[in-house]
Design a protein around this motif. Structure first.
Motif, PDB file in Angstrom:
ATOM      1  N   CYS A 216      -3.813 -29.592  28.584  1.00  0.00           N
ATOM      2  CA  CYS A 216      -3.302 -29.427  27.262  1.00  0.00           C
ATOM      3  C   CYS A 216      -4.180 -28.564  26.202  1.00  0.00           C
ATOM      4  O   CYS A 216      -3.957 -27.610  25.539  1.00  0.00           O
ATOM      5  N   LEU A 217      -5.329 -29.267  26.360  1.00  0.00           N
ATOM      6  CA  LEU A 217      -6.562 -28.184  25.245  1.00  0.00           C
ATOM      7  C   LEU A 217      -6.785 -26.774  25.854  1.00  0.00           C
ATOM      8  O   LEU A 217      -6.762 -26.058  25.012  1.00  0.00           O
ATOM      9  N   VAL A 218      -6.960 -26.734  27.218  1.00  0.00           N
ATOM     10  CA  VAL A 218      -6.866 -25.523  27.957  1.00  0.00           C
ATOM     11  C   VAL A 218      -5.744 -24.449  27.540  1.00  0.00           C
ATOM     12  O   VAL A 218      -5.969 -23.281  27.028  1.00  0.00           O
ATOM     13  N   GLY A 219      -4.561 -25.062  27.593  1.00  0.00           N
ATOM     14  CA  GLY A 219      -3.480 -24.166  27.101  1.00  0.00           C
ATOM     15  C   GLY A 219      -3.240 -23.743  25.625  1.00  0.00           C
ATOM     16  O   GLY A 219      -2.729 -23.018  25.438  1.00  0.00           O
ATOM     17  N   GLN A 223      -3.452 -20.100  24.198  1.00  0.00           N
ATOM     18  CA  GLN A 223      -2.123 -19.608  24.000  1.00  0.00           C
ATOM     19  C   GLN A 223      -2.200 -18.147  23.055  1.00  0.00           C
ATOM     20  O   GLN A 223      -1.547 -17.244  23.293  1.00  0.00           O
ATOM     21  N   ASN A 224      -3.296 -18.041  22.245  1.00  0.00           N
ATOM     22  CA  ASN A 224      -3.422 -16.880  21.294  1.00  0.00           C
ATOM     23  C   ASN A 224      -3.692 -15.864  22.024  1.00  0.00           C
ATOM     24  O   ASN A 224      -3.205 -14.358  21.981  1.00  0.00           O
ATOM     25  N   GLN A 225      -4.521 -15.729  23.010  1.00  0.00           N
ATOM     26  CA  GLN A 225      -4.961 -14.790  24.024  1.00  0.00           C
ATOM     27  C   GLN A 225      -3.793 -14.336  25.105  1.00  0.00           C
ATOM     28  O   GLN A 225      -3.455 -13.062  24.983  1.00  0.00           O
ATOM     29  N   GLN A 226      -2.918 -15.446  25.364  1.00  0.00           N
ATOM     30  CA  GLN A 226      -1.900 -14.878  26.210  1.00  0.00           C
ATOM     31  C   GLN A 226      -0.709 -14.322  25.389  1.00  0.00           C
ATOM     32  O   GLN A 226       0.051 -13.306  25.656  1.00  0.00           O
ATOM     33  N   MET A 227      -0.491 -14.690  24.102  1.00  0.00           N
ATOM     34  CA  MET A 227       0.600 -14.243  23.164  1.00  0.00           C
ATOM     35  C   MET A 227      -0.023 -12.484  22.697  1.00  0.00           C
ATOM     36  O   MET A 227       0.603 -11.811  22.735  1.00  0.00           O
ATOM     37  N   LEU A 228      -1.495 -12.362  22.778  1.00  0.00           N
ATOM     38  CA  LEU A 228      -1.970 -11.132  22.533  1.00  0.00           C
ATOM     39  C   LEU A 228      -1.947 -10.057  23.582  1.00  0.00           C
ATOM     40  O   LEU A 228      -1.375  -8.938  23.390  1.00  0.00           O
ATOM     41  N   VAL A 229      -1.975 -10.638  24.905  1.00  0.00           N
ATOM     42  CA  VAL A 229      -1.677  -9.759  25.796  1.00  0.00           C
ATOM     43  C   VAL A 229      -0.102  -9.303  26.222  1.00  0.00           C
ATOM     44  O   VAL A 229      -0.179  -8.216  26.538  1.00  0.00           O
ATOM     45  N   SER A 230       0.539 -10.176  26.033  1.00  0.00           N
ATOM     46  CA  SER A 230       1.906 -10.145  26.101  1.00  0.00           C
ATOM     47  C   SER A 230       2.449  -9.291  24.954  1.00  0.00           C
ATOM     48  O   SER A 230       3.230  -8.046  25.368  1.00  0.00           O
TER      49      SER A 230
END
Length: 255
Positions: A216-219, A223-230
């Motif tokens: 959960c902590l890793v997710g 989360q911010n990096q994944q949103m930026l990439v998307s």
């Protein structure tokens, strides 16, 4: 008349005749009994010691009675049993004290065998032996649970659930308290302890909780990096797609 006497049976006169005592019995001055009865009365006559007021002071002093009391005899067999009881206390991580109601050996033997089969031992010790074994040790508090001969179960904590399952069939054996890993527990605490999972299951549950918390902590960190990439991918798709003006110029050239 002679014929009638011959035909009928004649009754013979008895040798002893019972008579009613017509005279009055003197209650105040009864007649002395005969010699044999007088001896029996004298032998069975109770003897009462002198009254306490007539005794000397040395006989009525309580301190003198304490010194005159018999000293306890050192019994080697009791010391052997006390050493054995102390060894059971030291080597067993689970000690359960039972209150025993009226039960026959025929009903008690299957319980003893079932406990023995599950690596638990049922022992019976008296108050004196337990006090000799636990006096001056960390188990001195258990002397308050003993009034006479009582049964004790020695075993390991992982067999607590099996013990309650075996004792459920014999209501004459009632659990009072127990010691698990040097802690004195009541019956309710022992029941709650028996419902706990084993050590391996608890470790696996702890590992799963720690793993879920880590994932959960890793997710949350990614989360911010994944949103930026998307968002960047979406922006590239928008830029690479043809616009409506480009489509109009292509149509004019063809015409």
């Amino acid at each position: 008349m002679a014929l009638a006497n011959r035909a009928l049976l004649q009754t013979t006169a008895p040798l002893l005749l019972s008579r009613r005592f017509r005279g009055k019995i003197n209650v105040q001055k009864p007649r002395k009994p005969h010699f044999g009865r007088q001896i029996l009365i004298d032998i069975s006559k109770p003897y009462f010691g002198p009254p306490k007021s007539m005794l000397p002071d040395i006989m009525t002093c309580e301190k003198v009675k304490d010194t005159m009391a018999k000293k306890e005899i050192d019994n080697p067999f009791e010391r052997i049993l006390a050493n054995e009881c102390l060894d059971w206390f030291n080597t067993s991580k689970m000690v359960v004290f039972l209150h025993v109601n009226s039960i026959s050996m025929e009903d008690k033997t299957p319980v003893f065998a079932a406990l023995k089969k599950n690596d638990m031992h049922l022992r019976t010790y008296g108050k004196k032996i337990v006090s000799m074994a636990t006096k001056g040790t960390r188990y001195d508090a258990v002397n308050q649970l003993f009034t006479s001969h009582q049964n004790i179960i020695f075993g390991q904590p992982e067999n607590a659930a099996k013990m309650f399952k075996i004792l459920k069939k014999t209501p004459q054996l009632i659990v009072m308290a127990g010691i698990i890993q040097d802690k004195l527990l009541s019956k309710n605490d022992l029941v709650e302890f028996s419902k706990l999972p084993s050590l391996d299951v608890a470790r696996s549950q702890l590992c799963s909780v720690l793993q879920s918390a880590g994932s959960c902590l890793v997710g949350q960190l990614n989360q911010n990096q994944q949103m930026l990439v998307s968002h960047l991918d979406k922006h590239i798709e928008i830029q690479s797609s043809p616009t409506p003006e480009d489509n109009k110029t292509d149509i004019k050239v063809e015409s």
